[in-house]
Motif scaffolding. Structure first.
Motif, PDB file in Angstrom:
ATOM      1  N   ALA A   1      26.811  36.999  25.991  1.00 42.54           N
ATOM      2  CA  ALA A   1      26.071  37.151  27.249  1.00 42.54           C
ATOM      3  C   ALA A   1      25.582  38.588  27.419  1.00 42.54           C
ATOM      4  O   ALA A   1      24.578  38.825  28.095  1.00 42.54           O
ATOM      5  CB  ALA A   1      26.944  36.749  28.433  1.00 42.54           C
ATOM      6  N   VAL A   2      26.278  39.542  26.786  1.00 44.57           N
ATOM      7  CA  VAL A   2      25.864  40.937  26.888  1.00 44.57           C
ATOM      8  C   VAL A   2      24.520  41.148  26.186  1.00 44.57           C
ATOM      9  O   VAL A   2      23.607  41.789  26.724  1.00 44.57           O
ATOM     10  CB  VAL A   2      26.935  41.866  26.291  1.00 44.57           C
ATOM     11  CG1 VAL A   2      26.477  43.308  26.329  1.00 44.57           C
ATOM     12  CG2 VAL A   2      28.244  41.707  27.051  1.00 44.57           C
ATOM     13  N   ILE A   3      24.389  40.580  24.985  1.00 44.71           N
ATOM     14  CA  ILE A   3      23.118  40.696  24.258  1.00 44.71           C
ATOM     15  C   ILE A   3      22.011  39.989  25.039  1.00 44.71           C
ATOM     16  O   ILE A   3      20.943  40.552  25.280  1.00 44.71           O
ATOM     17  CB  ILE A   3      23.249  40.076  22.845  1.00 44.71           C
ATOM     18  CG1 ILE A   3      24.270  40.849  22.019  1.00 44.71           C
ATOM     19  CG2 ILE A   3      21.902  40.042  22.148  1.00 44.71           C
ATOM     20  CD1 ILE A   3      24.568  40.229  20.670  1.00 44.71           C
TER      21      ILE A   3
ATOM     22  N   PRO B   1      25.563  38.370  35.308  1.00 44.94           N
ATOM     23  CA  PRO B   1      25.208  39.205  36.471  1.00 44.94           C
ATOM     24  C   PRO B   1      25.699  40.646  36.324  1.00 44.94           C
ATOM     25  O   PRO B   1      25.017  41.568  36.775  1.00 44.94           O
ATOM     26  CB  PRO B   1      25.877  38.502  37.656  1.00 44.94           C
ATOM     27  CG  PRO B   1      26.830  37.536  37.092  1.00 44.94           C
ATOM     28  CD  PRO B   1      26.344  37.185  35.721  1.00 44.94           C
ATOM     29  N   TYR B   2      26.851  40.859  35.668  1.00 48.31           N
ATOM     30  CA  TYR B   2      27.342  42.230  35.483  1.00 48.31           C
ATOM     31  C   TYR B   2      26.342  43.046  34.671  1.00 48.31           C
ATOM     32  O   TYR B   2      26.010  44.183  35.011  1.00 48.31           O
ATOM     33  CB  TYR B   2      28.699  42.214  34.786  1.00 48.31           C
ATOM     34  CG  TYR B   2      29.257  43.597  34.506  1.00 48.31           C
ATOM     35  CD1 TYR B   2      30.090  44.224  35.429  1.00 48.31           C
ATOM     36  CD2 TYR B   2      28.959  44.270  33.324  1.00 48.31           C
ATOM     37  CE1 TYR B   2      30.591  45.487  35.193  1.00 48.31           C
ATOM     38  CE2 TYR B   2      29.463  45.529  33.072  1.00 48.31           C
ATOM     39  CZ  TYR B   2      30.276  46.139  34.002  1.00 48.31           C
ATOM     40  OH  TYR B   2      30.768  47.389  33.754  1.00 48.31           O
ATOM     41  N   VAL B   3      25.857  42.459  33.577  1.00 44.07           N
ATOM     42  CA  VAL B   3      24.945  43.183  32.698  1.00 44.07           C
ATOM     43  C   VAL B   3      23.572  43.354  33.347  1.00 44.07           C
ATOM     44  O   VAL B   3      22.966  44.417  33.271  1.00 44.07           O
ATOM     45  CB  VAL B   3      24.810  42.433  31.347  1.00 44.07           C
ATOM     46  CG1 VAL B   3      23.653  42.983  30.529  1.00 44.07           C
ATOM     47  CG2 VAL B   3      26.105  42.537  30.569  1.00 44.07           C
ATOM     48  N   MET B   4      23.094  42.310  34.034  1.00 49.63           N
ATOM     49  CA  MET B   4      21.718  42.345  34.533  1.00 49.63           C
ATOM     50  C   MET B   4      21.594  42.961  35.914  1.00 49.63           C
ATOM     51  O   MET B   4      20.529  43.465  36.285  1.00 49.63           O
ATOM     52  CB  MET B   4      21.120  40.937  34.529  1.00 49.63           C
ATOM     53  CG  MET B   4      20.988  40.379  33.108  1.00 49.63           C
ATOM     54  SD  MET B   4      20.298  38.716  33.064  1.00 49.63           S
ATOM     55  CE  MET B   4      18.574  39.048  33.422  1.00 49.63           C
ATOM     56  N   ALA B   5      22.660  42.885  36.729  1.00 50.96           N
ATOM     57  CA  ALA B   5      22.548  43.365  38.108  1.00 50.96           C
ATOM     58  C   ALA B   5      23.632  44.365  38.476  1.00 50.96           C
ATOM     59  O   ALA B   5      23.634  44.875  39.586  1.00 50.96           O
ATOM     60  CB  ALA B   5      22.572  42.183  39.074  1.00 50.96           C
TER      61      ALA B   5
END
Lengths: 306, 282
Positions: free
Chosen positions: A123-125, A238-242
């Protein structure tokens, strides 16, 4: 010659030896922590150590005290939006993709491999990739929309579109998973049943709605349950994107991010507080367990009836 | 007089072409972001911003080299390989032993123990992260790879035991019985007779656990703080912050991070799909 008792003892020892490592690890790193979480929820904390029994104070804070109550409800609401959107959009699309793959047209194996490819990525990538693509100035999404004459938009920067953009990213990431679960369900129906329905004059729509849909009910149950658990544990994307605070202005805040902030502290949820964090985890666990149990019961009965 | 068909029947060939076109569109949507990622990793900032859809003007490896040489990428990659490898090995070894006991012997509490493992399937371990944090701290395992491995093993054991027990139960007993009559020890029966037969289930259990562990970000985020112990997804967040203005390098980092598992997936796609949907498809 060994006696029967000695042989039994030796077998008992052998079985214990086989089971011990797995049982010790499971007890030590799943059972014990879970029970501890239950206990910690009723304690005030001083750093990493419980510092006194406080009854249900932690629960009351999260559920009823301003500003925590409002944050909790907002996050819960976002999780509900995520769940409903993924069920309708991601899983609805997956159902159609599965039906298309069921036809075994030329290249259907390759299509399966392609639709499942994002599923194996972190999900991080996926989150960073889509964040770059959604960038307001240099992102390829706005560049593509410009070709269609649509004005650029800060998809992740606008409160009205941020959550939707992350949900869409999630749908792209996971589409292949429900699709292949549905496909496996459809393949179990058997060619004869489908052929018989076709000979009776059933078109694709009738087939999908009245023959396949009831028969893939077990697959639907699984997809529903996994999507439900996944939506209410949503964290990484959501952590990575927001970011940890669910920017912009909490428009993408969900329970996973909020629980993390409660436990480990942040500017918008107070200092590190393992008591409140544990209370949040216990509430989430109860919520997931109860809804899953009720939903499973309902869905199993539906499987029987359909 | 026959009833008129409610749905005019489209010629089968036309319909199949339409479905094929939709599948191709879907494949393009799935592949476009990944293709863009790979192509952009060969581009300069100017190229990315001015001609986002164009092929790179030259096959310039400097972005990829910068990630390889100037960042901790190799360290993160190594950590992820060690942590995933050790976790999966431990899950398979301890899981097989437990599953073998549950599947091939009758003893008191065997059902209760099986249910104990099953209960672990229902629990999202993320919710126990606070006690795990405290426990690892007490054991002196916070911020270590071993601590992370132990958590992953506990997380993966229930499903591995479930899959392996089911499979081992389905194996016929004759081979085992005849070996026992010939005087083979229990350990030898497990090692030389049952284990080779269990290979398909071991592959499924391995993939089902390896992929989520390899991709996990949540537990490293909370447990690992020392840069030299970070995993690939975790390291990626460090890297994306450091290079946030250099888009070519960012895409190169994403490409390199995605490369290992993508390559393995392409070779073993059938096993991956079977492994990752195992449990959901029954």
């Amino acid at each position: 010659m060994t006696t029967r008792a000695a042989r039994r003892w030796r077998q008992g020892a052998w079985i214990t030896l086989l089971l011990a490592p797995a049982l010790i690890i499971l007890a030590g790193f799943v059972t014990l922590p879970l029970l501890a979480a239950l206990r910690y929820a009723f304690y005030a904390f001083d750093g990493l150590a419980p510092a006194g029994f406080v009854g249900t104070a932690n629960f009351e804070t999260i559920l009823f005290e301003a500003p925590y109550a409002a944050w909790t409800m907002r996050a819960l609401g976002h999780n509900a939006i995520v769940f409903v959107s993924l069920m309708l959009f991601q899983n609805g699309l997956a159902y159609l993709v599965a039906f298309a793959l069921l036809k075994t047209l030329p290249g259907h194996r390759l299509h399966q491999v392609i639709v499942f490819l994002p599923v194996v990525l972190s999900a991080v990538i996926v989150g960073f990739l889509w964040k770059l693509m959604l960038h307001p100035l240099f992102g390829v999404i706005n560049a593509a929309l410009a070709l269609l004459g649509i004005a650029p938009h800060p998809w992740l920067g606008d409160e009205n579109t941020a959550l939707g953009a992350i949900i869409l990213t999630n749908a792209w990431h996971w589409l292949g998973f429900p699709a292949l679960i549905f496909l496996a369900g459809m393949q179990r129906i058997g060619a004869e049943t489908l052929e018989a329905a076709r000979l009776d004059g059933a078109g694709d729509w009738v087939l999908l709605r009245h023959i396949i849909w009831p028969l893939v009910a077990p697959a639907t149950t699984i997809v529903f349950t996994l999507t439900f658990i996944g939506s209410f544990n949503w964290f990484e994307l959501p952590y990575v994107m927001a970011g940890l605070t669910g920017s912009p202005g909490g428009a993408t805040d969900v329970l996973g991010l909020y629980a993390y902030r409660l436990a480990f502290g942040s500017a918008t949820a107070g200092l590190q507080d393992f008591g409140r964090g544990s209370a949040m985890a216990v509430l989430m666990f109860l919520f997931l367990a109860m809804v899953s149990a009720v939903a499973l019961k309902f869905l199993r009965r539906r499987e029987m009836e359909l | 007089m026959g009833k008129p068909l409610r749905h005019p029947v489209m010629p089968e060939r036309l319909k199949n072409s339409a479905i094929q076109i939709l599948l191709v569109i879907n494949a393009v949507i799935m592949l476009f972001p990944l293709g863009l990622m790979v192509l952009s990793s060969f581009k300069s900032n100017a190229e990315i911003f001015d001609s986002p859809f164009a092929l790179p003007a030259t096959l310039d490896f400097s972005n990829l080299l910068r990630v390889w040489q100037d960042t901790e990428f190799l360290q993160y990659l190594g950590n992820s390989m060690i942590i995933t490898g050790a976790s999966v090995m431990a899950i398979l070894v301890t899981g097989t032993l437990a599953a073998y006991a549950l599947a091939r012997y009758r003893f008191r509490f065997s059902n209760a123990i099986f249910l104990f493992f099953l209960a672990g399937l229902m629990v999202p371990l993320k919710l126990a992260v606070i006690p795990l944090f405290i426990e690892l701290d007490t054991l002196g395992l916070l911020d270590t790879r071993l601590g992370l491995v132990l958590v992953y093993v506990a997380m993966g054991l229930p499903s591995a035991v479930f899959i392996l027990t089911g499979f081992l139960r389905s194996l016929p007993g004759e081979l085992e019985e005849s070996a026992r009559i010939e005087g083979a020890s229990e350990a030898r029966i497990l090692w030389q007779i049952m284990l080779p037969l269990a290979r398909p289930a071991l592959v499924i259990a391995a993939i089902q656990n390896a992929v989520p562990i390899w991709n996990d970000f949540f537990f490293p985020l909370i447990f690992i703080t020392t840069d030299s112990r970070k995993t690939l997804p975790q390291g990626l967040t460090v890297f994306m912050g450091e290079y946030n203005t250099d888009w070519g390098v960012l895409f190169a980092g994403l490409t390199l991070a995605a490369l290992p598992i993508t390559l393995v997936y392409i070779v073993l796609s059938r096993h991956f799909i079977a492994g990752m949907t195992a449990g959901a498809v029954k």
